[in-house]
Write a protein that holds these residues in place. Sequence first.
Motif, PDB file in Angstrom:
ATOM      1  N   LEU A 158     -31.844  25.205  -2.649  1.00  0.00           N
ATOM      2  CA  LEU A 158     -33.382  25.361  -2.752  1.00  0.00           C
ATOM      3  C   LEU A 158     -34.142  24.860  -1.463  1.00  0.00           C
ATOM      4  CD1 LEU A 158     -34.652  24.869  -6.417  1.00  0.00           C
ATOM      5  CD2 LEU A 158     -34.044  27.107  -5.287  1.00  0.00           C
ATOM      6  N   ARG A 159     -33.614  23.737  -1.210  1.00  0.00           N
ATOM      7  CA  ARG A 159     -34.065  22.761   0.074  1.00  0.00           C
ATOM      8  C   ARG A 159     -33.881  23.852   1.277  1.00  0.00           C
ATOM      9  NH1 ARG A 159     -36.414  18.213   0.772  1.00  0.00           N
ATOM     10  NH2 ARG A 159     -36.072  17.376  -1.198  1.00  0.00           N
ATOM     11  N   ASP A 160     -32.352  24.142   1.431  1.00  0.00           N
ATOM     12  CA  ASP A 160     -32.081  24.969   2.422  1.00  0.00           C
ATOM     13  C   ASP A 160     -32.808  26.220   2.540  1.00  0.00           C
ATOM     14  OD1 ASP A 160     -30.628  23.015   3.818  1.00  0.00           O
ATOM     15  OD2 ASP A 160     -28.609  23.813   2.917  1.00  0.00           O
ATOM     16  N   TRP A 161     -32.942  26.916   1.464  1.00  0.00           N
ATOM     17  CA  TRP A 161     -33.625  28.131   1.238  1.00  0.00           C
ATOM     18  C   TRP A 161     -34.946  28.135   1.800  1.00  0.00           C
ATOM     19  CZ3 TRP A 161     -33.802  31.149  -4.282  1.00  0.00           C
ATOM     20  CH2 TRP A 161     -34.420  32.162  -3.923  1.00  0.00           C
ATOM     21  N   LEU A 162     -35.669  26.884   1.614  1.00  0.00           N
ATOM     22  CA  LEU A 162     -36.976  26.751   2.150  1.00  0.00           C
ATOM     23  C   LEU A 162     -37.176  26.463   3.499  1.00  0.00           C
ATOM     24  CD1 LEU A 162     -38.590  24.794  -1.213  1.00  0.00           C
ATOM     25  CD2 LEU A 162     -39.274  27.085  -0.459  1.00  0.00           C
ATOM     26  N   GLU A 163     -36.107  25.686   4.144  1.00  0.00           N
ATOM     27  CA  GLU A 163     -36.053  25.462   5.334  1.00  0.00           C
ATOM     28  C   GLU A 163     -35.889  26.688   6.227  1.00  0.00           C
ATOM     29  OE1 GLU A 163     -36.574  22.765   7.077  1.00  0.00           O
ATOM     30  OE2 GLU A 163     -36.524  21.146   5.699  1.00  0.00           O
ATOM     31  N   MET A 164     -35.113  27.491   5.529  1.00  0.00           N
ATOM     32  CA  MET A 164     -34.703  28.611   6.092  1.00  0.00           C
ATOM     33  C   MET A 164     -35.990  29.769   6.302  1.00  0.00           C
ATOM     34  SD  MET A 164     -32.561  30.985   7.788  1.00  0.00           S
ATOM     35  CE  MET A 164     -32.659  32.479   8.496  1.00  0.00           C
ATOM     36  N   ILE A 182     -39.417  36.616  14.355  1.00  0.00           N
ATOM     37  CA  ILE A 182     -39.039  36.273  13.013  1.00  0.00           C
ATOM     38  C   ILE A 182     -39.796  37.227  12.106  1.00  0.00           C
ATOM     39  CG2 ILE A 182     -38.480  34.714  11.264  1.00  0.00           C
ATOM     40  CD1 ILE A 182     -38.104  32.764  13.214  1.00  0.00           C
ATOM     41  N   PRO A 183     -39.269  38.167  11.267  1.00  0.00           N
ATOM     42  CA  PRO A 183     -40.256  38.948  10.629  1.00  0.00           C
ATOM     43  C   PRO A 183     -40.967  38.038   9.313  1.00  0.00           C
ATOM     44  CG  PRO A 183     -37.869  39.357   9.850  1.00  0.00           C
ATOM     45  CD  PRO A 183     -38.059  38.557  11.084  1.00  0.00           C
ATOM     46  N   GLY A 184     -42.124  38.574   9.006  1.00  0.00           N
ATOM     47  CA  GLY A 184     -42.734  37.795   7.936  1.00  0.00           C
ATOM     48  C   GLY A 184     -42.140  37.874   6.644  1.00  0.00           C
ATOM     49  N   HIS A 185     -41.338  38.858   6.245  1.00  0.00           N
ATOM     50  CA  HIS A 185     -40.804  38.828   5.219  1.00  0.00           C
ATOM     51  C   HIS A 185     -39.850  37.749   4.993  1.00  0.00           C
ATOM     52  CE1 HIS A 185     -37.183  41.043   6.564  1.00  0.00           C
ATOM     53  NE2 HIS A 185     -38.010  41.908   7.128  1.00  0.00           N
ATOM     54  N   ASN A 186     -39.406  37.083   5.724  1.00  0.00           N
ATOM     55  CA  ASN A 186     -38.564  35.799   5.876  1.00  0.00           C
ATOM     56  C   ASN A 186     -39.149  34.497   5.170  1.00  0.00           C
ATOM     57  OD1 ASN A 186     -36.308  37.211   7.064  1.00  0.00           O
ATOM     58  ND2 ASN A 186     -35.667  35.321   8.095  1.00  0.00           N
ATOM     59  N   PHE A 187     -40.577  34.646   4.923  1.00  0.00           N
ATOM     60  CA  PHE A 187     -41.098  33.694   4.490  1.00  0.00           C
ATOM     61  C   PHE A 187     -41.370  33.714   2.965  1.00  0.00           C
ATOM     62  CE2 PHE A 187     -45.649  31.737   3.489  1.00  0.00           C
ATOM     63  CZ  PHE A 187     -45.172  30.328   3.741  1.00  0.00           C
ATOM     64  N   ASP A 188     -40.187  33.221   2.364  1.00  0.00           N
ATOM     65  CA  ASP A 188     -40.124  33.214   0.792  1.00  0.00           C
ATOM     66  C   ASP A 188     -40.999  31.997   0.361  1.00  0.00           C
ATOM     67  OD1 ASP A 188     -38.414  35.202   0.766  1.00  0.00           O
ATOM     68  OD2 ASP A 188     -36.718  34.220   0.226  1.00  0.00           O
ATOM     69  N   PHE A 225     -32.696  25.741  10.944  1.00  0.00           N
ATOM     70  CA  PHE A 225     -31.935  27.291  11.180  1.00  0.00           C
ATOM     71  C   PHE A 225     -32.500  27.870  11.984  1.00  0.00           C
ATOM     72  CE2 PHE A 225     -31.540  25.829   6.447  1.00  0.00           C
ATOM     73  CZ  PHE A 225     -29.976  25.759   6.339  1.00  0.00           C
ATOM     74  N   ASP A 226     -31.698  28.486  12.862  1.00  0.00           N
ATOM     75  CA  ASP A 226     -31.865  29.800  13.749  1.00  0.00           C
ATOM     76  C   ASP A 226     -31.948  31.014  12.676  1.00  0.00           C
ATOM     77  OD1 ASP A 226     -29.365  30.695  13.066  1.00  0.00           O
ATOM     78  OD2 ASP A 226     -28.482  30.535  15.174  1.00  0.00           O
ATOM     79  N   THR A 227     -32.262  32.141  13.178  1.00  0.00           N
ATOM     80  CA  THR A 227     -32.609  33.319  12.494  1.00  0.00           C
ATOM     81  C   THR A 227     -31.341  34.067  12.009  1.00  0.00           C
ATOM     82  OG1 THR A 227     -32.048  34.723  14.599  1.00  0.00           O
ATOM     83  CG2 THR A 227     -34.540  33.991  14.121  1.00  0.00           C
ATOM     84  N   HIS A 228     -30.028  33.509  12.400  1.00  0.00           N
ATOM     85  CA  HIS A 228     -28.898  33.927  11.559  1.00  0.00           C
ATOM     86  C   HIS A 228     -28.643  33.047  10.404  1.00  0.00           C
ATOM     87  CE1 HIS A 228     -28.474  36.834  14.801  1.00  0.00           C
ATOM     88  NE2 HIS A 228     -28.747  35.788  15.813  1.00  0.00           N
ATOM     89  N   GLY A 229     -29.418  32.193  10.193  1.00  0.00           N
ATOM     90  CA  GLY A 229     -28.908  31.218   9.417  1.00  0.00           C
ATOM     91  C   GLY A 229     -27.969  29.935   9.621  1.00  0.00           C
ATOM     92  N   LYS A 230     -27.933  29.721  10.938  1.00  0.00           N
ATOM     93  CA  LYS A 230     -27.083  28.707  11.624  1.00  0.00           C
ATOM     94  C   LYS A 230     -27.805  27.480  11.809  1.00  0.00           C
ATOM     95  CE  LYS A 230     -24.103  27.640  15.319  1.00  0.00           C
ATOM     96  NZ  LYS A 230     -23.657  28.011  16.862  1.00  0.00           N
ATOM     97  N   VAL A 231     -27.346  26.306  11.300  1.00  0.00           N
ATOM     98  CA  VAL A 231     -28.025  24.940  11.412  1.00  0.00           C
ATOM     99  C   VAL A 231     -28.085  24.785  12.932  1.00  0.00           C
ATOM    100  CG1 VAL A 231     -27.972  22.640  11.096  1.00  0.00           C
ATOM    101  CG2 VAL A 231     -27.437  24.037   9.184  1.00  0.00           C
ATOM    102  N   ILE A 232     -29.373  24.526  13.467  1.00  0.00           N
ATOM    103  CA  ILE A 232     -29.486  24.379  14.943  1.00  0.00           C
ATOM    104  C   ILE A 232     -29.777  22.972  15.202  1.00  0.00           C
ATOM    105  CG2 ILE A 232     -29.508  26.397  15.925  1.00  0.00           C
ATOM    106  CD1 ILE A 232     -32.494  26.194  15.736  1.00  0.00           C
ATOM    107  N   ASN A 233     -30.781  22.331  14.265  1.00  0.00           N
ATOM    108  CA  ASN A 233     -31.286  20.900  14.301  1.00  0.00           C
ATOM    109  C   ASN A 233     -30.922  20.162  12.747  1.00  0.00           C
ATOM    110  OD1 ASN A 233     -32.827  20.922  16.834  1.00  0.00           O
ATOM    111  ND2 ASN A 233     -33.798  22.582  15.724  1.00  0.00           N
TER     112      ASN A 233
END
Length: 625
Positions: free
Chosen positions: A442-448, A470-476, A493-501
């Motif tokens: 859940l935490r990673d989901w929200l971070e994305m 980034i499309p608005g429909h990514n804002f869960d 995360f970046d737009t592909h779901g890869k941890v960048i920070n």
Amino acid sequence: MTLSAQDTTTGSQGRERPFRKLRILATSDLHMQLTGFDYYADRPEPAGGLTRLATLIDAARAEPGLDLTLLVDNGDSLQGTPMADLCVEHPCRPHPLMQAFDYLGYDAIGLGNHDFNYGLEVLDHTLCQSPCPVVCSNAHRLDGPASWVNDLVLRRDLKASGTNVPLDIGIISVLPPQSVQWDAHHLLGRVEIADIVDTAHTRARHLKARGCHVILVLAHSGLGEVHSAPGQENAVIPLAEIEAIDAIVAGHTHLHLPSPTPDPRPQVDAARGLVHGKPVVMPGQYGTHLGVLDLDLHLDSHGQWHVLGSRATLRAADADVSVSDGLAKRLSPVHAQTRAAANTPAGFSAQALHSYFSFVAPDLALAKVAAAQAAALRPFLHGSPESALPLLSAASPLKAGGRAGPQHYTDVPPGPLLMRHIADLHMFPNELRAIVANGEILRDWLEMAVGLFCTITASGPAGHLLDPTIPGHNFDVLYGLSYAIDLSVPPRFDTHGKVINAKAHRIRDLTCNGVPVVADQRFIVALNNYRANGGGGFHMLDAAPRINLPTLPIRTVLRDYLSDKLPRDPIEDTPAPWRFAPLPGGKAILRTGPQARAHLAQLAGRDITELGLDDAGYLCLLLGL
């Protein structure tokens, strides 16, 4: 017959023309916007639609100096308006898109990811009505014959010195490999989609070996990264690097090329519509633009045609472009049927439901969707081992401006609801899903999800609140939880779901029923199939077990909830899930639809200043954080 390289064509004034001109007209991402009508609001659109593009197509074909004109479509044409839903409900009727393609004389059409949204049976039934070949080079059926071909050779004749000389045009069509994932409930085990660039390499060599003089790629893909990588969703830049390819029609990302906005990538000349020196058009979405590729062909001494020059342009289907009366008449019966179906009673709402402030304030429209999903799910949990777990519901704004423009917002007035309002609240034909997710997921989901916000500093000048890429429909938004979003922290995360920070955590104070959420705590989450399948780069959900459910279309669930066929769900009565963490001195600019002015009272008490409309027609609001 062998013709001399000096062979020329005589122009209208007797002058010799050393080249033949091939014009390729292209549409993409029509999303069933055929009539230039907003069926959600029940009013004409001021621009766009295939009936306006038809006027541009006729004019482009009629211009002097052309030797051959082709018309192609680049996919994502079969889904996107209530007319598309009506076609699925009445499969025995002729499909209006195919009628329109027939009327306009299309030469070939490609497929996009959304063309699979209704399932293979619907797609096959529709494509069998196509008036021209359907091409999809990297999608392969595993369960039987496909209703499309892997590539296509169009043989046309061009005159040279009074003689017809064959011109063979090879067409390749590719779409994102992720399409199988996004529509896994329709495609998994039945369709395999190969890598875009690898497929294009193979098909281009194959077409060259068959003697093709020109190779055109219908790429339902955006520009993307500059180098090829396995499984790329947006791969036009590496595609253009393939030597055998002469021209590309791009799409999927709903952007425009050529574009007056400079592109920082050295491979892209945005103003001229060139990528690696190859002509590329990307004509937006909903029929707002017609792509035009002009290729200058030269005949060599061996009777072979070669591309020696090219131009890429876009033509806007704006308010100054008249609607094609002929096509409008052809579509008038289904237009009337769509309006009638869209205006069928479907419930009641005591409050206005809109998405103008989805990224800055509680969203009543999203809350209704989330509550409907939870209400529909609860009966299937009774007696199950998971029934004692907390139930959450995830929803995101599907119409929230962005690349679709300042009119693309949910806007449902209070009072009786109609089916067009239900579609306005949830525009995609998604189905309900349920997963079991722990606190870490859940935490990673929200971070994305909160990665679409720009990083804001307390002392810096006011910049845009949202990252336009980034499309608005990514804002869960996860209803049933409570959390703060710290915009001073960079995205994790970046737009592909890869941890960048790895050390970045924007989500603060994550609780459920007032108790902090811990990593191994388990929850049930109601969500749509696109997100459950990891769509949007939410790969953390891959590890979450699924709960089996029957087919439950979310729009059906929403209609039943808003018409009281489903009981009111407790999630609707929980506090708004999220808030911005205080950032004294921090300011950001929200771009929203101009109709948001009618709802500004909902932001009373907030530090908000109206800045007026920007050049794109968005209302800009300065927010104090």
